[in-house]
Design a protein around this motif. Structure first.
Motif, short mmCIF file in Angstrom:
data_model
loop_
_atom_site.label_atom_id
_atom_site.label_comp_id
_atom_site.label_asym_id
_atom_site.label_seq_id
_atom_site.Cartn_x
_atom_site.Cartn_y
_atom_site.Cartn_z
N UNK A 254 -18.57 10.40 30.72
CA UNK A 254 -17.82 11.65 30.77
C UNK A 254 -16.72 11.64 31.82
N UNK A 255 -16.75 10.68 32.74
CA UNK A 255 -15.58 10.48 33.58
C UNK A 255 -14.42 10.01 32.71
N UNK A 256 -14.71 9.07 31.81
CA UNK A 256 -13.69 8.58 30.89
C UNK A 256 -13.22 9.71 29.96
N UNK A 369 -28.10 14.48 29.77
CA UNK A 369 -27.00 15.44 29.83
C UNK A 369 -26.79 16.02 31.22
N UNK A 370 -27.74 15.78 32.13
CA UNK A 370 -27.49 16.14 33.53
C UNK A 370 -26.29 15.34 34.05
N UNK A 371 -26.27 14.05 33.72
CA UNK A 371 -25.13 13.22 34.10
C UNK A 371 -23.84 13.69 33.44
N UNK A 372 -23.95 14.10 32.16
CA UNK A 372 -22.79 14.60 31.45
C UNK A 372 -22.27 15.91 31.99
N UNK A 373 -23.14 16.68 32.66
CA UNK A 373 -22.72 17.96 33.26
C UNK A 373 -22.04 17.74 34.61
N UNK A 374 -22.55 16.79 35.38
CA UNK A 374 -22.02 16.56 36.73
C UNK A 374 -20.67 15.83 36.71
N UNK A 375 -20.57 14.80 35.87
CA UNK A 375 -19.43 13.88 35.92
C UNK A 375 -18.06 14.52 35.71
N UNK A 376 -17.85 15.38 34.70
CA UNK A 376 -16.49 15.87 34.46
C UNK A 376 -15.89 16.63 35.64
N UNK A 377 -16.63 17.59 36.18
CA UNK A 377 -16.12 18.37 37.31
C UNK A 377 -15.99 17.51 38.56
N UNK A 378 -16.98 16.65 38.77
CA UNK A 378 -16.99 15.75 39.92
C UNK A 378 -15.77 14.83 39.89
N UNK A 379 -15.43 14.32 38.71
CA UNK A 379 -14.27 13.43 38.57
C UNK A 379 -12.98 14.14 38.95
N UNK A 380 -12.82 15.37 38.45
CA UNK A 380 -11.62 16.14 38.76
C UNK A 380 -11.49 16.45 40.24
N UNK A 381 -12.61 16.79 40.87
CA UNK A 381 -12.57 17.11 42.31
C UNK A 381 -12.30 15.86 43.14
N UNK A 382 -12.87 14.71 42.75
CA UNK A 382 -12.62 13.47 43.49
C UNK A 382 -11.13 13.12 43.48
N UNK A 383 -10.49 13.35 42.32
CA UNK A 383 -9.05 13.09 42.24
C UNK A 383 -8.27 14.03 43.14
N UNK A 384 -8.70 15.29 43.23
CA UNK A 384 -8.02 16.25 44.09
C UNK A 384 -8.26 15.95 45.57
N UNK A 392 -12.70 6.79 38.71
CA UNK A 392 -13.10 5.63 37.93
C UNK A 392 -13.96 4.67 38.76
N UNK A 393 -13.66 4.54 40.06
CA UNK A 393 -14.52 3.71 40.92
C UNK A 393 -15.94 4.27 40.96
N UNK A 394 -16.05 5.58 41.12
CA UNK A 394 -17.37 6.22 41.19
C UNK A 394 -18.09 6.10 39.85
N UNK A 395 -17.37 6.36 38.75
CA UNK A 395 -17.98 6.22 37.43
C UNK A 395 -18.48 4.81 37.18
N UNK A 396 -17.68 3.82 37.57
CA UNK A 396 -18.08 2.42 37.43
C UNK A 396 -19.34 2.13 38.24
N UNK A 397 -19.39 2.68 39.45
CA UNK A 397 -20.56 2.46 40.31
C UNK A 397 -21.83 2.99 39.69
N UNK A 398 -21.76 4.17 39.09
CA UNK A 398 -22.96 4.75 38.46
C UNK A 398 -23.41 3.95 37.25
N UNK A 399 -22.45 3.47 36.45
CA UNK A 399 -22.82 2.69 35.27
C UNK A 399 -23.47 1.37 35.67
N UNK A 400 -22.90 0.71 36.68
CA UNK A 400 -23.50 -0.55 37.15
C UNK A 400 -24.86 -0.29 37.80
N UNK A 401 -25.01 0.89 38.42
CA UNK A 401 -26.32 1.27 38.96
C UNK A 401 -27.34 1.39 37.84
#
Length: 422
Positions: A254-256, A369-384, A392-401
Motif C-alpha cells: 500500500x506504500x506503492x 489489513x492492519x498493515x494496509x491501514x497504516x501504510x498509506x497515511x504513514x507513507x504520506x507523512x514520511x514524505x512530508x 519507499x525505503x520504509x516500505x522495502x524494510x517492512x517487506x524484507x522483514x
C-alpha cells in the motif's frame, strides 16, 4: 438429476485430500468449468476489488479539487482498510446466521450505497468517512466470496483459490483503467460508476446463486460462528505467521499503491495505464505462474523469493525516486511479484490451521489489513516529514522483514505444502 448430484458429491468425498488422478485430469479446464453461481460471485468480486485500485489515478485530482494534502488523500486507503480489518472479525458471525448469499448481497448493497455517496461528497473528510463505509461492505463481500467460490466450484480448493485470486487481479487491473477514464471526466465518475456496476452484480447474484449456497443436501444446520472464533484461531502459530507476514508485506504493497502516483509525474490517463499494466501482470501471474511455483518449489520458498524481489523493487524505487522511468517500470514489474505472492499466501492460509476456512480467512485478513491501514497515511507523512525517498525505503524494510519472519518461523508453516487439497 438427483443421482448425478449424488455421484458428484460422492466423488468429491472420495477425492478427499488426494484428488490425484481426477484432479490432474481436470488440470486444463478445471478452473473454467464452473457453475453459473461461481461466475456470478466472480463477476461481483471483480467489481468489489476494483475499489482497491480505482482511486489511484485520481488521487492527485482529488487532492487538487478538495484542497487536500497527499497524506490526507491517502486516508482514502487507510479508512477503507482499517474498517475492513476490524469488520473481518464479524464476517463469520454474520455469514453463519444469515447465510452466504445474503452476506454477499449485504456487502454489495453497502458498497453501492457508500460509493455513490462518495461520488456526491464535497470535502475530503466526508469522502474518507464514506470510504470507511465502503470498506465495511467489502469486508462482508471479500471474506464470504472466498468461502462461496470454494463451496460452489467444481475444481477443488487449490483451483478455487486461483479463481478467487483471478477475480482480485482482474478487479485491481480494471480498477485503475475505469478510474482513469471516468476520472478524466470528473473525479466523482469512478465512485458513481462502481455503484452502478454493483447494482448489476446484485442482480447477477440474486438470479444465479442458489439460496443455500454451498450447503450439501441433507446436511446438518451450520454451526453458529462466534466473534471470538478468529481470535481462537490465532492460537495456531502457523496462522499468525501468515497473518503477520501479510501485515508487513502490505506495508510495502500500500506504500506503492497510495504513494507512487504522487511521484510518477503522470496525469490521470497515464496513471490509469501504468496501474492497468501492473494489474494485468498481477492477474496473469496469480492464475498461471503461482501454481507452477507451488508445484516446483513449494509455497513457503516461493513466497519468500517473491517477497525478496518485491522488497528489492521498492528499494530501487527509493534510490531512484526522481527517475520517472524507474518508478513506472518498478510499479508495473511489482504487479507480477504481488500476483504470485497473493495466490501463494492465500493458499498457505487455507491449509495453515485445522479451523474452518472462513474463520482462518477472517483471522488472517484482520492481521493483513492492519498493515494496509497504516501504510498509506504513514507513507504520506514520511514524505512530508523527510523527503520523497523515505516512504519507499520504509516500505522495502517492512517487506524484507516479512521474509526474515517467514524464515525464522519456517518450521511452523512448512506443513502447508503437504496439506490435503494443496
Amino acid at each position: 438429476m438427483e443421482s448425478t448430484k449424488a455421484k458428484n458429491e460422492s466423488s468429491k468425498d472420495k477425492g478427499g485430500s488426494g484428488q490425484s488422478k481426477s484432479e490432474s485430469s481436470r488440470s486444463t479446464n478445471g478452473v473454467l468449468s464452473q457453475p453459473r453461481a461461481v461466475w456470478a460471485v466472480f463477476f461481483a468480486g471483480i467489481i468489489a476489488f476494483m475499489g482497491i485500485g480505482l482511486v489511484d489515478p485520481i488521487l492527485k485530482e482529488i487532492a487538487a479539487k478538495l484542497e487536500a494534502t497527499p497524506s490526507q488523500v491517502s486516508l482514502l486507503f487507510t479508512s477503507y482498510n482499517a474498517v475492513m480489518a476490524v469488520a473481518m472479525l464479524i464476517t463469520g458471525t454474520v455469514t453463519t446466521r444469515i447465510g452466504i448469499k445474503r452476506t454477499l448481497l449485504l456487502g454489495v448493497v453497502i458498497i453501492a450505497i457508500f460509493s455513490l455517496l462518495g461520488g456526491l461528497s464535497n470535502d475530503i473528510w466526508t469522502l474518507v468517512g464514506l470510504r470507511a463505509g465502503w470498506g465495511l461492505g467489502n469486508a462482508f463481500f471479500v471474506a464470504t466470496a472466498l468461502t462461496a467460490i470454494v463451496s460452489l466450484s467444481t475444481g477443488g480448493v487449490a483451483r478455487s483459490i486461483i479463481l478467487y485470486e483471478a477475480a482480485i487481479g482482474l478487479g485491481i487491473s480494471i480498477g485503475p483503467l475505469v478510474g482513469g477514464e471516468l476520472g478524466s471526466i470528473s473525479w466523482r465518475g469512478p465512485f458513481i460508476g462502481v455503484a452502478v456496476l454493483m447494482v448489476i452484480a446484485f442482480i447477477a447474484i440474486v438470479a444465479l446463486m442458489p439460496k443455500e449456497a454451498g450447503k450439501p443436501a441433507n446436511s446438518a444446520p451450520a454451526k453458529k460462528s462466534s466473534f471470538l472464533d478468529p481470535f481462537r484461531a490465532m492460537r495456531h502459530r502457523s496462522l499468525v505467521v501468515f497473518g503477520l507476514t501479510a501485515c508487513f508485506y502490505n506495508m510495502g504493497f500500500f506504500t506503492l499503491m497510495a504513494y507512487a502516483p504522487f511521484v510518477m509525474g503522470l496525469g490521470i490517463h497515464g496513471l490509469g495505464y501504468v496501474f492497468l499494466g501492473w494489474g494485468i501482470l498481477l492477474a496473469a501471474t496469480s492464475v498461471f505462474m503461482a501454481p507452477w511455483l507451488q508445484r516446483r518449489f513449494g509455497t513457503v520458498k516461493s513466497m519468500a523469493f517473491m517477497l525478496t524481489l518485491f522488497g528489492l523493487t521498492l528499494l530501487a524505487m527509493a534510490i531512484w525516486t526522481d527517475t520517472q522511468w524507474v518508478i513506472i517500470a518498478s510499479v508495473i514489474f511489482a504487479g507480477a511479484l504481488l500476483g504470485n505472492n497473493n495466490t501463494l499466501i492465500t493458499t498457505g492460509v487455507m491449509n495453515a490451521a485445522p479451523v474452518e476456512r472462513s474463520t482462518a480467512s477472517a483471522a488472517y485478513s484482520f492481521l493483513r489489513f492492519i498493515g494496509g491501514a497504516i501504510a498509506p497515511y504513514f507513507a504520506g507523512k514520511l514524505a512530508e516529514w523527510f523527503n520523497p525517498h523515505i516512504p519507499f525505503y520504509v516500505g522495502s524494510g517492512f517487506v524484507l522483514l516479512s521474509v526474515v519472519f517467514i524464515l525464522m518461523n519456517n518450521k511452523h508453516i512448512k506443513h502447508v505444502d503437504h496439506a490435503g487439497g494443496h
